[in-house]
Write a protein that holds these residues in place. Sequence first.
Motif, PDB file in Angstrom:
ATOM      1  N   LEU A   7      34.839   0.711  -0.049  1.00  0.00           N
ATOM      2  CA  LEU A   7      34.741   0.177   1.334  1.00  0.00           C
ATOM      3  C   LEU A   7      35.928  -0.741   1.452  1.00  0.00           C
ATOM      4  N   VAL A  15      36.293  13.054  -8.432  1.00  0.00           N
ATOM      5  CA  VAL A  15      35.762  14.393  -8.704  1.00  0.00           C
ATOM      6  C   VAL A  15      36.897  15.381  -8.496  1.00  0.00           C
ATOM      7  N   GLY A  59      31.636   2.808  -3.727  1.00  0.00           N
ATOM      8  CA  GLY A  59      30.829   1.361  -3.570  1.00  0.00           C
ATOM      9  C   GLY A  59      31.757   0.301  -2.773  1.00  0.00           C
ATOM     10  N   GLU A  97      34.856   6.685   0.111  1.00  0.00           N
ATOM     11  CA  GLU A  97      33.665   6.696   0.960  1.00  0.00           C
ATOM     12  C   GLU A  97      32.408   6.791  -0.368  1.00  0.00           C
ATOM     13  N   LYS A  98      32.884   6.838  -1.312  1.00  0.00           N
ATOM     14  CA  LYS A  98      31.928   6.783  -2.459  1.00  0.00           C
ATOM     15  C   LYS A  98      31.894   6.057  -3.559  1.00  0.00           C
ATOM     16  N   TYR A 156      35.346   6.417  -7.648  1.00  0.00           N
ATOM     17  CA  TYR A 156      34.744   7.421  -8.048  1.00  0.00           C
ATOM     18  C   TYR A 156      35.567   8.904  -7.854  1.00  0.00           C
ATOM     19  N   TRP A 207      33.466   7.290 -12.443  1.00  0.00           N
ATOM     20  CA  TRP A 207      33.953   6.301 -12.061  1.00  0.00           C
ATOM     21  C   TRP A 207      35.034   6.046 -13.032  1.00  0.00           C
ATOM     22  N   ASN A 208      36.346   5.634 -12.360  1.00  0.00           N
ATOM     23  CA  ASN A 208      37.543   5.482 -13.543  1.00  0.00           C
ATOM     24  C   ASN A 208      38.104   4.196 -12.780  1.00  0.00           C
ATOM     25  N   ILE A 253      35.183  13.926 -13.715  1.00  0.00           N
ATOM     26  CA  ILE A 253      34.131  13.228 -12.574  1.00  0.00           C
ATOM     27  C   ILE A 253      33.827  12.111 -13.092  1.00  0.00           C
ATOM     28  N   TYR A 292      36.566  -0.286 -10.142  1.00  0.00           N
ATOM     29  CA  TYR A 292      36.396   1.221 -10.625  1.00  0.00           C
ATOM     30  C   TYR A 292      36.104   2.104  -9.342  1.00  0.00           C
ATOM     31  N   GLY A 312      43.485   6.103 -16.300  1.00  0.00           N
ATOM     32  CA  GLY A 312      43.897   6.672 -17.529  1.00  0.00           C
ATOM     33  C   GLY A 312      42.644   7.644 -17.976  1.00  0.00           C
ATOM     34  N   TYR A 313      42.920   9.067 -17.948  1.00  0.00           N
ATOM     35  CA  TYR A 313      41.915  10.002 -18.387  1.00  0.00           C
ATOM     36  C   TYR A 313      42.853  11.175 -19.412  1.00  0.00           C
TER      37      TYR A 313
END
Lengths: 198, 251
Positions: free
Chosen positions: A189, A143, A185, A182-183, A141, A120-121, A118, A139, A160-161
Amino acid sequence: MTVIIDYGAGNLFSVQNALYHLGIENKISSKRDDIEAADRLILPGVGAFPDAMRKLKEAGLVDVIKRQAQLKPLMGICLGMQMLLDKSYEFGETDGLGLIPGTVELMTPAGGLPIPHIGWNELIKNGKCPLLSESAGEYVYFVHSYAAHTEDKYIAAYCGYGMKVPALVQNGNVYGCQFHPEKSGETGLEILRRFASL
Amino acid sequence: MLAKRIIPCLDVRDGRVVKGVNFKGIKEVGDPVECAYEYNKQGADEIVFYDITASHEGRGAILDVVRNTAKKVFVPLTVGGGIGSVEDIRAILRAGADKVSVNSQAVKDPQLIKDGADIFGSQCICLGIDAKKIAENKWTVYINGGRIDMHLDLIEWVKKAQDLGAGEICLNSIDTDGVRGGFDIPMLKAVTDAVDIPVIASGGAGSVGDFAEAFIKTDCSAALAASLFHFHELTIKDVKDDCRKKGIPVR
């Protein structure tokens, strides 16, 4: 006209809010006629894979989406992106739309990082993609707990995670965002704006 | 690499923004949609609306706030406060929120976490906790805005909540909240060590360095503040610049 495909599972209104904000003409619809007449399609999705595929089948939309994806740009978002692949192993084994070769599997990040992923990456670009600008350090978002497993040539960007997580996949006209544009920023967009101008 | 999140929280009553200091002495300061938009411009990674509307009839106002915010703010929105049922969760998500934060009702009826996670997914269900120290490395959980001690061990509660399907924990320390001396590092550390799900630090931010301190000393994923941002003492950008300088990944 951009049609947001409504099959009873998804973040439809968030996507629609973003399109309206960008001044992009759009419509939420579950009708075959609208999907056939659209200039481009967005397949949203939130929840579990088997349930979403079942709803898509019950809505009678699997074939029309597969056919239209050959003719016009299609963007899957989050679970909608995962549904573009061949199959998922979330709660058993379920076939997807098969528009991008690969599977969807539970993430296995190194270092005991928490699942779901979860937050911002950073998007790390992997080749050219018309949806991405030239800028680095952007970055978006995320989830999700499951991720796409696909060949490198279909991965336009990853993050990367504790592993390489495919973030944006592409196979010709078909695009999939694991993150939520859409989430995300301004960066998100811009990706939607670019998709709408394809 | 995943960015550490900086989250402003807006306390909303009857559709207007307020902020209580130590949950007392409320003072009105503005329109929540405008505040959210401003925070979005400053680089907020997420926005939390905490609904403190007392009357049941007034609860519809928060839905309008969410609906209007979701039309102009394109970062995740979370709503907390007074969420008592699956129906409440559904209404808030339908209005355009991405997550809900359940608190008191989840303590009284933990099944709410499980039902919410089963129906809407764990990613939608944040568990809000107000806790207070009772001994060295020991805290108990309070409900009703920090007024009632449930004599429930904090560490037991977070583990249980994770098992029930909570996707995230927003941990507010009653001891540091409103004091402005920094986040409650020992409490945060104990909770981040006990669970794998992301933990949001809340309560105590008083200066720009407090955020980086929480990220350096604990494994928390995000830090939340209200009044500090609210009265324009600090912008979210100030906090991120400080974090960046100290090598903490931020957006």
